[in-house]
Design an enzyme around this catalytic site. Structure first.
Site, short mmCIF file in Angstrom:
data_model
loop_
_atom_site.label_atom_id
_atom_site.label_comp_id
_atom_site.label_asym_id
_atom_site.label_seq_id
_atom_site.Cartn_x
_atom_site.Cartn_y
_atom_site.Cartn_z
N ASN A 241 -10.73 -2.71 -6.58
CA ASN A 241 -9.85 -1.78 -7.31
C ASN A 241 -10.35 -1.43 -8.71
O ASN A 241 -9.87 -0.48 -9.33
CB ASN A 241 -8.42 -2.33 -7.40
N ASP B 190 0.83 -1.20 0.00
CA ASP B 190 0.00 0.00 0.00
C ASP B 190 0.87 1.25 0.00
O ASP B 190 1.97 1.24 0.56
CB ASP B 190 -0.91 -0.02 1.24
C1 FPP Z 1 -1.31 0.24 -3.53
O1 FPP Z 1 -0.99 1.58 -3.63
C2 FPP Z 1 -0.86 -0.52 -4.69
C3 FPP Z 1 -1.68 -1.10 -5.63
C4 FPP Z 1 -3.14 -1.06 -5.63
C5 FPP Z 1 -1.14 -1.83 -6.76
C6 FPP Z 1 -0.02 -2.74 -6.45
C7 FPP Z 1 0.85 -2.76 -7.59
C8 FPP Z 1 2.18 -2.73 -7.56
C9 FPP Z 1 3.01 -2.75 -6.33
C10 FPP Z 1 2.87 -2.70 -8.83
C11 FPP Z 1 3.59 -3.94 -9.15
C12 FPP Z 1 2.80 -5.13 -9.11
C13 FPP Z 1 2.93 -6.19 -9.92
C14 FPP Z 1 2.20 -7.41 -9.63
C15 FPP Z 1 3.77 -6.15 -11.13
P1 FPP Z 1 -2.16 2.63 -3.74
O2 FPP Z 1 -2.36 2.98 -5.15
O3 FPP Z 1 -3.37 2.08 -3.04
O4 FPP Z 1 -1.54 3.82 -2.93
P2 FPP Z 1 -2.32 4.91 -2.08
O5 FPP Z 1 -3.01 4.17 -0.97
O6 FPP Z 1 -1.22 5.78 -1.58
O7 FPP Z 1 -3.25 5.61 -3.00
#
Ligand code: FPP
Length: 259
Positions: free
Chosen positions: A86, A38
């Site tokens: 998501n 996250d």
């Molecule tokens: C959370 O950050 C992250 C995600 C929803 C996506 C996870 C993806 C990756 C780590 C990229 C790489 C993954 C793969 C499998 C290649 P957020 O967008 O919820 O952050 P925020 O809470 O600060 O908005």
């Protein structure tokens, strides 16, 4: 998993002041660590970048987490990459993530071969764009014979949906006369989940300070130790991982009993 001691020692050289490889007992590492990654968006915003660049930086952190897990000898590393909720994100971000999953997987296949890592997915992959689905399928096929660590990506995963699906499948099997309802116990139920055959996570790590499960592995986390760090996912490195393992090893796990 067995580790290559020399590689592990070299990997954890140049330790920062507060943590070192010697702070963890390599004979007592958790078999399965799961991570809620996250904070990609906030990491990017804090730098005046687009959220998408946070996800791109998150890929580097994920590659490091896979390598760290292999060096520490985990049996399973699982990560929450995309939830059933998501899809509500802006279409542009969803498209970018789906494309990033596909391109990353293709790019990282040599690493999985080199480290003997077997891929696995949690979630309903049939709803994914064809590009992503096809690459995931290829990843599964190409790593099926690997017998090192299992790396599981939860994509289009939601725990309630997983549990409902398991209940529906068992009900159908009961109606078809294949399963005696009286024989349904926790083990049989668990065998219908995406995590079938894997040990439950012993340690759940969540980055960016949120204290929520977010519909993740509700069944499997029944006795799991939680570790939450304020660090945003792109900054989660091997030392953060080691701090989490050291904290885990300092816990007393009683599974509801007394010690
Ligand atoms: C959370 O950050 C992250 C995600 C929803 C996506 C996870 C993806 C990756 C780590 C990229 C790489 C993954 C793969 C499998 C290649 P957020 O967008 O919820 O952050 P925020 O809470 O600060 O908005």
């Amino acid at each position: 998993m067995l580790i290559n001691q020399e590689k592990t020692t070299a990997y954890f050289a140049d330790a920062p002041a507060d943590i070192a490889l010697s702070d963890v007992d390599l004979t007592r590492v958790p078999r399965h660590v799961s991570i809620i990654m996250d904070g990609n968006g906030r990491w990017a915003q804090a730098r005046g970048l687009d959220r998408s660049q946070g996800h791109v930086a998150g890929v580097d952190a994920l590659r490091e987490a896979v390598t760290t897990s292999v060096r520490l000898g985990l049996d399973v590393l699982s990560v929450y990459a995309f939830s059933t909720e998501n899809w509500k994100r802006p279409q542009r971000e969803v498209n970018l993530l789906m494309h990033l999953f596909a391109t990353t997987l293709v790019k990282e296949l040599p690493l999985f071969h080199q480290e003997n890592v077997r891929l696995r997915f949690f979630g309903d992959l049939t709803a994914l764009p064809k590009e992503t689905f096809d690459v995931f399928r290829q990843g599964l096929d190409e790593t099926a014979d690997h017998d090192g660590m299992t790396f599981a990506l939860a994509v289009n995963y939601g725990s309630r949906a997983e549990i409902v699906r398991a209940a529906r499948d068992l009900a159908a099997q009961a109606v078809a006369g294949e399963v005696d309802p009286a024989s349904i116990d926790a083990d049989l139920f668990a065998s219908q989940l995406y995590t079938e055959g894997l040990p439950d996570p012993e340690l759940l790590i969540r980055t960016s300070g949120e204290l929520r499960l977010s519909n993740y592995l509700l069944w499997q986390l029944a006795y799991t130790e939680f570790y939450v760090t304020d660090t945003f996912w792109p900054d989660f490195d091997k030392w953060e991982f080691l701090r989490a393992i050291a904290a885990f090893q300092g816990r007393s796990r009683r599974f509801g009993g007394v010690v």
